[in-house]
Design a protein around this motif. Structure first.
Motif, short mmCIF file in Angstrom:
data_model
loop_
_atom_site.label_atom_id
_atom_site.label_comp_id
_atom_site.label_asym_id
_atom_site.label_seq_id
_atom_site.Cartn_x
_atom_site.Cartn_y
_atom_site.Cartn_z
N VAL A 497 0.85 -1.18 0.00
CA VAL A 497 0.00 0.00 0.00
C VAL A 497 0.89 1.24 0.00
O VAL A 497 1.88 1.30 0.74
CB VAL A 497 -0.94 0.01 1.22
N VAL A 498 0.53 2.19 -0.82
CA VAL A 498 1.27 3.45 -0.91
C VAL A 498 0.29 4.59 -0.72
O VAL A 498 -0.71 4.70 -1.45
CB VAL A 498 1.98 3.58 -2.29
N VAL A 499 0.56 5.42 0.27
CA VAL A 499 -0.21 6.65 0.48
C VAL A 499 0.58 7.79 -0.12
O VAL A 499 1.68 8.11 0.33
CB VAL A 499 -0.47 6.90 1.97
N SER A 500 0.05 8.36 -1.17
CA SER A 500 0.78 9.39 -1.90
C SER A 500 -0.16 10.52 -2.28
O SER A 500 -1.15 10.31 -2.98
CB SER A 500 1.41 8.78 -3.16
N GLY A 501 0.15 11.71 -1.81
CA GLY A 501 -0.68 12.85 -2.14
C GLY A 501 -2.08 12.67 -1.63
O GLY A 501 -2.31 12.42 -0.45
N ASP A 502 -3.07 12.74 -2.52
CA ASP A 502 -4.46 12.59 -2.13
C ASP A 502 -5.03 11.25 -2.58
O ASP A 502 -6.24 11.12 -2.77
CB ASP A 502 -5.30 13.73 -2.73
N LYS A 503 -4.17 10.24 -2.74
CA LYS A 503 -4.62 8.92 -3.18
C LYS A 503 -3.94 7.84 -2.34
O LYS A 503 -2.87 8.05 -1.77
CB LYS A 503 -4.32 8.69 -4.66
N VAL A 504 -4.58 6.68 -2.33
CA VAL A 504 -4.00 5.47 -1.75
C VAL A 504 -3.94 4.43 -2.85
O VAL A 504 -4.97 4.10 -3.46
CB VAL A 504 -4.84 4.95 -0.56
N PHE A 505 -2.74 3.93 -3.14
CA PHE A 505 -2.53 2.97 -4.21
C PHE A 505 -2.34 1.58 -3.61
O PHE A 505 -1.66 1.42 -2.59
CB PHE A 505 -1.29 3.33 -5.04
N LEU A 506 -2.92 0.60 -4.26
CA LEU A 506 -2.78 -0.79 -3.85
C LEU A 506 -2.00 -1.55 -4.92
O LEU A 506 -2.35 -1.51 -6.10
CB LEU A 506 -4.15 -1.45 -3.64
N TYR A 507 -0.93 -2.21 -4.49
CA TYR A 507 -0.11 -3.03 -5.37
C TYR A 507 -0.04 -4.44 -4.80
O TYR A 507 -0.20 -4.65 -3.59
CB TYR A 507 1.31 -2.47 -5.51
N LYS A 508 0.25 -5.38 -5.67
CA LYS A 508 0.37 -6.75 -5.19
C LYS A 508 1.61 -6.93 -4.34
O LYS A 508 1.59 -7.60 -3.32
CB LYS A 508 0.40 -7.71 -6.37
N ASN A 509 2.71 -6.31 -4.73
CA ASN A 509 3.95 -6.40 -3.97
C ASN A 509 4.81 -5.20 -4.31
O ASN A 509 4.45 -4.35 -5.12
CB ASN A 509 4.68 -7.73 -4.26
N MET A 510 5.99 -5.16 -3.71
CA MET A 510 6.88 -4.03 -3.91
C MET A 510 7.40 -3.98 -5.33
O MET A 510 7.62 -2.89 -5.89
CB MET A 510 8.04 -4.10 -2.91
N GLU A 511 7.61 -5.12 -5.94
CA GLU A 511 8.12 -5.15 -7.30
C GLU A 511 7.13 -4.50 -8.26
O GLU A 511 7.50 -3.72 -9.14
CB GLU A 511 8.39 -6.60 -7.72
N ASP A 512 5.83 -4.80 -8.07
CA ASP A 512 4.82 -4.16 -8.90
C ASP A 512 4.80 -2.65 -8.68
O ASP A 512 4.55 -1.87 -9.60
CB ASP A 512 3.44 -4.74 -8.59
N HIS A 513 5.05 -2.25 -7.47
CA HIS A 513 5.11 -0.81 -7.19
C HIS A 513 6.25 -0.15 -7.95
O HIS A 513 6.11 0.94 -8.50
CB HIS A 513 5.26 -0.60 -5.69
#
Length: 1432
Positions: A497-513
């Motif tokens: 999970v990445v909290v960035s700016g005004d959004k929360v992004f969901l990724y399967k893993n760090m590599e996908d991020h």
């Protein structure tokens, strides 16, 4: 920007960019000419004061354009060149396939041509265009004209060409762009010239992976020197030494010199058009273009190293998020350039794709313009043959797919910047190739497939040519507030999970991020973060609730804080902040120096950070008015913004921080207690301020303030005001009596703004805290304790639910030197957490068996956190509580420990003598008594909460008001959580806690409030009522009124007209019948009943006196008040017909709680009334005065009733019972004060209808014409409804069968809002015509308004109405043909009494009930069915 070049001055350049505010900063850092700025980066700009991402982007983009135009003007234009394919002999069946797929404009394969092209002419010199043949065959296709200049924004770089090649197992395929070689050939085909292109800004970014078939024959390649990445193609001899040398081709002995023939195209078979997951090689779409004239200006002769073995397709793994290993395909270890490309390129892209600042429009947004949408079939992971249907959406920056077309959150999003190729693979399938994986889709038809491929290729081409540079530029300015792994309930694996700016992004893993390929993104502008059990928390949106579980309590707090910041960011507006930050000193907190402060105290003229703003808010609005730069846009008028630009933190601190010792100064890392102490000393006490020369001379300060209104020196005004000048002083001028009026007369706008903000500001007081020791938290070294406790996770809200034993964790806890630490076990040396005694503001002991462990206590800290601890033994609980409390309370408040308290801590308070500034005191709550140690007092004071005249909460200021007979106390909490806990505990202690007399709310004379209020009302309004206390009232009203008294008698007001005398008299009798132990107590009742047997009157009176004196305090006061009232009633028996005997018959069984068969009870009451004066030792003069007052009241009422007119507003109305028919109609007189509940009760009483449990009888307003009905709220006035009824409308009393379901639904709701889809239709449009059919619309109903959106994803409502102005009727006219039978008719009336009507339809009856219940709950402040009106 054509008028600016590299020799222009920076000032001219920035003026053209509309960024002239940075001219001084640039010149300060030595940037005079534009050429000096050539190597500028985002970090350089930030250091130079350009902190806004949008301004940084504008500057860097302008620089690139300037230097790109100059570099292009110096470069030669490359010549166009035609490339022809080799002819195909009739006896050959070999296929030709390009090693590199050329970009396709349309995505549709072209057919083979039969015309034979000429051979490629030989080269004269290396790296020169080939010479022409003397004769050139006529071609069927015209050559494509080469562009005059190559594109600059190219992200490819040349690969190291030190590679060896291995023969391919498929001999009939070969590579035309390197050399045309085939067995038995007779002509040697010369090599093609080397092509070079301008590299990207990052020289480490490798080119895309070429898709090549195997070589037909082995060949030898020798190393080549790499070209400079900044050079462009040229044919000038001066540049030849800079170009890479092309090695000579070596012809092997078995190679023929004849030209190869182009093979015939074979029809494709199912085996040859398989999916990429089923075979290692497939036919490239470029094979269909072999006979077309090709433009080689944008081709690159790069060959992968060692082997040409195609890697497997990397399918999307969204359907199996838990299978981390199976969803990845193997990448060859001997292909480092491919691996390099997959990570280095996309890792640079990812941050720019996922992170976007508000001003940066160049960065891709997850909600950009939609280019194409439709259904496709996607190949699932592990190469399954079963394709899954997905709704695919192509946007300018992302390719996303969903489960269906109704979903808001995608299953996967793929940045178009990371897509390298789009390939047709047959059977209506195509591939989307990224750096590290391949996504395979299948369309419904070839036409649909070709259309998707064409659109995708065009999108990728546009994206690479238009926004590649801006993406890489913005990536450096983006920042990710929080990222890491979280568990999402419902999945077996964790998500990144990445909290960035005004959004929360969901990724399967760090590599996908790192690759930028994510699952979905959550817009936080409609999000809400709520705490859940243990380590879990909920992210709630209108479309879905995401329940996350963190790894620890600390991580949970950090994630929740980051997501709340994202919500604030989404709701933020940078316009005000950008203006305020334009002043350099405002870019740093005025108190601690933290960068980019986002809050301000608008009356103190300082800009502060978030942490310091919290301490400013604790000072109260009378000292510091805290507002946000981003969210409180309406507050920031142009005058207020200009005031902050003129003052700034620097000028304000010249006054506030003139004398700060270095040892007391704050830093950005300072803790909360240090901030609180410093900020309180700075602004509340004025400890560090620069004293004005006139300080102490009030008259001189006021005169100086009035005189300064003629100038624009706001700094001087600030110094005068906060050194004691009165903002509202008298100027002596009758025309301009105040300084504000004077400033207006001189047109000093900023002076007016400053004085307006400080009209009620408290002046700093340097003597605050002199009466009480401020160092509360120094724990004596002798206080130590240790042992095992059971602890739950810390919470940010009050504990309202029972905590089971499973939710507690056993911890070894120690208290030593003012630090409370807890460990996993007694053998661990590293604590899991610590609580310093100076951080504790309150300790609360829960009642036994409140939670899973019988004995628990709560600790509240100044960080607004709650810690719950449990233990098995009461003695151990007392030891822990005693030790902790002794460690954090001061010695002056140690007397509070003598009480058996349930809550103890410090609070701020104000009393009636000093309402200017709050003081700090220590309070403990024991039973119904609040003990307090005030600053000015040496001993504790007791406040009896049950005797309070008023207890209320001022929600806007978070103040608890306690009104006693002689004073009013205002209590403020230092933290919201702590204050809520105190309010709940004090309200519970001040209410009725049982059924005995002493447990009721009492008056100052120790009489229960219910008894006092009823006696007072009957004395005022009912002493002349005939048969008082013998008539029975309405049973339902009596029950409701008594329930109100038992719940909170202090807030019940009996009013004539709203309450009937008989109802009130029966409430008094029922109260004494139900009171536990009775007024005479169960032990003494037999002695009272035996006293009438004493024949001697004097002895009987003495016995009564003895028994009366032995009663408890409250019983004694209550009995005297009741007998006094009955004595007064019988004195007016000529009017009310209630003589001594009649009163004894009524009140004997009532007060003794007997069945009426014991006549001694009546004789006791008769004796008490008859001998009232001697038994109760009453002063006869006071009694005579009381009777005279009652006589005067009766005469006054008689005069008023004889001269008064009949009540105005009474109206005769026909009301029906259950249905409209003649036998069910009732004619009722409707007074102005009658409510719907009273009307329903009267109809039921007339018809003798019994009311059973859970019978919800309501009065309905029915409109036959509209075929609608509306249940009136029980407290709604009937008369206005009757006057508004039309000829087709009537009132009917009937059961509301939906009420129970609505109450159950409301009881299960957490908040009062509701949202969802409904079918909507307006009555008329602007032309007065009906609007046709029903349409799906999205509605949001909150506490203030009803909003209509065109669709779920809309951000701006089409319409909005105030809920208070709506009337909601159940039902819709049949002629409108509603799609369902579960609908509403909503009527809106504005201030001009103009009505608007529309219709809403729900899919189910349950949904309709939920909407209607929410409407009623909001319109009546949560009281849909008031408990005081429930029929029993």
């Amino acid at each position: 920007m054509s008028s600016v070049d590299s020799l222009s001055t920076v000032s001219d350049w920035l003026v053209l960019l509309h960024l002239d505010q940075y001219i001084e900063s640039f010149e300060k850092y030595g940037y005079v000419l534009v050429s000096d700025c050539k190597e500028l980066t985002n970090d350089n700009l930030y250091n130079a004061g350009v902190v806004l991402p949008g301004h940084q982007k504008r500057i860097l983009t302008s620089l690139q354009k300037i230097f790109r135009e100059e570099s292009h003007s110096e470069k030669p234009v490359p010549m166009p060149r035609n490339i022809y394919r080799c002819p195909q002999p009739s006896n050959t069946s070999q296929n030709i396939q390009s090693t590199e797929d050329p970009p396709q404009e349309s995505g549709t394969p072209k057919s083979y041509e039969t015309t034979l092209p000429p051979p490629i002419p030989p080269r004269v010199t290396p790296n020169r265009p080939p010479i022409k043949f003397t004769s050139t065959p006529t071609m069927t296709n015209e050559p494509v004209k080469r562009p005059e200049s190559l594109p600059v924004k190219v992200t490819y770089v040349e690969q190291e060409p030190t590679m060896q090649f291995v023969p391919s197992p498929v001999p009939e395929e070969f590579h035309l762009h390197e050399q045309c070689l085939v067995e038995h050939a007779e002509i040697i085909v010369p090599p093609l010239p080397a092509k070079r292109y301008v590299a990207s800004r990052d020289p480490q970014v490798p080119p895309p992976l070429p898709r090549r078939p195997p070589l037909s024959v082995p060949r030898v390649s020798q190393p080549m020197s790499s070209a400079s990445p900044r050079q462009s193609p040229t044919d000038d001899s001066e540049e030849t030494n800079k170009l890479p040398e092309v090695p000579p081709r070596i012809r092997l002995p078995y190679q023929s010199s004849a030209l190869p023939s182009v093979p015939q195209q074979r029809p494709s078979t199912p085996q040859e058009s398989r999916d990429s997951s089923e075979c290692n090689e497939e036919k490239s779409p470029a094979d269909d273009n072999l006979f077309d004239t090709l433009d080689m200006s944008d081709k690159q002769l790069l060959v992968p190293e060692v082997k040409k073995t195609r890697i497997n397709s990397l399918y999307s793994d969204d359907e199996h998020l838990e299978d981390d290993n199976d969803s990845y395909e193997t990448i060859l270890n001997n292909c480092p350039s491919w691996q390099d490309y997959g990570l280095s390129t996309l890792s640079a892209l990812t941050s720019s794709i996922c992170i976007r600042s508000k001003e940066d429009d160049g960065v891709p947004s997850l909600h950009s313009q939609v280019i194409k949408v439709g259904w496709l079939y996607k190949n699932p992971p592990q190469g399954s043959y079963i394709y899954q249907k997905r709704w695919v959406k192509l946007e300018a920056d992302y390719l996303k797919y969903f489960d269906n077309d109704k979903e808001v959150y995608s299953k996967r999003f793929i940045p178009t910047a990371s897509i390298t190729q789009i390939n047709n693979v047959g059977d209506q399938k195509f591939e989307v190739v990224t750096g590290n994986r391949t996504f395979v889709f299948r369309a419904e038809s070839d036409f649909d497939r070709n259309e998707w491929v064409s659109v995708l290729q065009q999108t990728i081409k546009d994206q690479k040519s238009a926004s590649s540079e801006s993406i890489f530029q913005s990536s450096s300015t983006a920042s990710e507030e929080k990222q890491g792994y979280l568990e999402l309930r419902g999945l077996r694996s964790k998500l990144y999970v990445v909290v960035s700016g005004d959004k929360v992004f969901l990724y399967k893993n760090m590599e996908d991020h790192r690759l930028g390929i994510g699952i979905t993104a959550i817009e936080m502008n409609l999000g809400n973060v709520k705490d859940a059990d243990r380590r879990a928390f909920d992210l709630t949106t209108p479309y879905r609730i995401f329940c996350f579980v963190a790894e620890s309590d600390q991580q949970k707090d950090e994630w929740m804080e980051a997501m709340r910041d994202a919500i604030a960011e989404a709701l933020s507006n940078y316009e005000v902040a950008e203006k305020i930050w334009s002043v350099e000193s405002n870019c740093f907190c005025a108190d601690c120096g933290a960068a980019k402060p986002e809050w301000a105290s608008i009356n103190l003229c300082v800009v502060v950070c978030k942490r310091c703003a919290g301490e400013h808010r604790s000072l109260g609005p009378s000292i510091s008015k805290v507002r946000s730069l981003k969210m409180d846009k309406k507050v920031w008028t142009e005058e207020l913004i200009q005031l902050f630009l003129v003052m700034g933190n620097q000028k304000s601190n010249e006054f506030w921080a003139a004398n700060i010792p270095p040892s007391e100064a704050l830093s950005p890392a300072s803790c909360s207690s240090d901030r609180r102490r410093f900020i309180s000393a700075k602004y509340r006490e004025g400890k560090y301020r620069r004293y004005h020369p006139l300080f102490g001379n009030q008259e001189a300060l006021d005169k100086a303030l009035c005189l300064n209104m003629q100038s624009n020196d706001v700094g001087e005004t600030l110094a005068l005001v906060f050194c004691g000048a009165n903002v509202n002083c008298d100027t002596g001028d009758p025309i301009y009596p105040t300084p504000i009026d004077q400033a207006k007369s001189y047109n000093q706008i900023l002076q007016v703004e400053f004085l307006t903000q400080n009209k009620s500001t408290e002046i700093p007081r340097s003597d605050i805290g002199s009466h009480m020791d401020r160092q509360y938290y120094v724990a004596p070294p002798s206080i130590t304790h240790s042992g095992f406790l059971y602890k739950t996770a810390s919470m940010g809200k009050l504990v309202t639910d029972r905590k089971a034993k499973e939710e507690f964790s056993r911890r070894w806890c120690t208290l030593n030197d003012g630090v409370f630490s807890y460990y996993d076990s007694d053998k661990n040396s590293t604590p899991n957490g610590e609580l310093r005694m100076r951080e504790i503001v309150c300790l609360s002991v829960s009642p036994p068996e409140t939670h899973g462990y019988d004995y628990t206590f709560e600790i509240y800290t100044d960080s607004d956190r709650l810690y719950l601890f449990g233990i098995d033994k009461p003695d151990a609980l007392r030891e822990w509580v005693k030790s902790i409390v002794k460690s954090f309370i001061p010695s002056s408040a140690e007397n509070l420990l003598n009480q058996d308290f349930e809550r103890i801590g410090r609070l701020q308070y104000k009393d009636g003598l000093n309402l200017q500034s709050p003081k700090e005191g220590w309070f403990s709550l024991a039973g119904s008594t609040l003990y307090a140690c005030f600053e000015e007092g040496e001993e504790e004071e007791a406040i009896h909460l049950k005797k309070l005249q008023e207890l209320s909460i001022q929600q806007e200021n978070e103040v608890l008001v306690l009104v006693e007979r002689r004073r009013t106390l205002y209590i403020q909490g230092q933290r919201k959580l702590d204050f809520m806990g105190w309010c709940t505990a004090i309200q519970r202690a001040a209410g009725s806690s049982g059924d005995t007399l002493c447990q009721q709310q009492l008056t100052e004379a120790d009489i229960p409030v219910v008894v006092d209020r009823c006696i007072d009302y009957i004395t005022q309004s009912g002493l002349t009522s005939e048969g008082i206390y013998r008539k029975s009232g309405v049973n339902s009203k009596i029950t409701a009124l008594l329930d109100n008294f038992r719940r909170d008698a202090r807030n019940v007001r009996l009013k004539e007209g709203d309450h009937q005398v008989d109802d009130v008299s029966n409430v008094l009798k029922r109260f004494f019948r139900d009171v536990e132990e009775g007024i005479f107590t169960s032990d003494a009742s037999p002695l009272w009943l035996s006293t009438p047997g004493i024949m001697d009157e004097s002895q009987r009176i003495l016995q009564y006196q003895s028994l009366f004196s032995s009663l408890p305090r409250v019983n004694k006061a209550t009995l005297k008040a009741v007998v006094n009232h009955l004595y007064c009633v019988q004195r007016f028996s000529d009017m009310n017909q209630m003589n001594l005997h009649n009163l004894a018959i009524v009140f004997g069984p009532t007060l003794f709680q007997t069945d009426g068969k014991d006549y001694n009870a009546g004789r006791v009451i008769e004796d008490l009334i008859a001998h009232y004066v001697p038994i109760f030792n009453v002063n006869e003069q006071q009694l005579k005065k009381q009777l005279d007052e009652i006589t005067a009241i009766i005469k006054l009422r008689d005069i008023s009733s004889s001269s008064s007119l009949p009540p105005a507003g009474d109206f005769i109305c026909t009301v029906y019972l259950e249905e409209k028919k003649e036998t069910a109609e009732q004619h009722v007189k409707i007074p102005a004060t009658m409510t719907a509940a009273q009307l329903a009760f009267e109809i039921l009483d007339r018809r003798k209808v019994p009311v059973k449990d859970k019978d919800y009888w309501c009065c309905f307003e029915v409109n036959e014409k509209e075929e609608t009905e509306r249940p009136l709220h029980l407290l709604e006035k009937v008369l206005p409804i009757v006057h508004s009824l039309g000829t087709e409308s009537y009132l009917v009393v009937k059961r509301n069968f939906s009420m129970e379901a609505m109450l159950i639904y409301l009881a299960s709701k957490v908040d009062t809002s509701k949202h969802g889809m409904m079918k909507f239709r307006e009555e008329r449009n602007l032309l007065g015509l009906t609007t046709g059919s029903f349409h799906d619309r999205y509605f949001i109903l909150n506490s203030t308004s009803l909003k209509l959106y065109k669709e779920v994803r809309s951000h701006r409502p089409e319409k909005e109405w105030s809920v208070k102005s709506l009337k909601v009727y159940q039902g819709i006219k049949k002629k409108l043909r509603p799609p369902t039978c579960w609908g509403f008719t909503v009527v809106y009336e504005n201030e001009k009494h103009e009505k608007q009507q529309w219709y809403l339809c729900c899919d189910t009856q349950a949904e309709m009930r939920e909407w209607f219940a929410t409407f009623m709950s909001i319109q009546h402040e949560g009281s849909v069915w008031p408990s005081d009106s429930v029929l029993k």
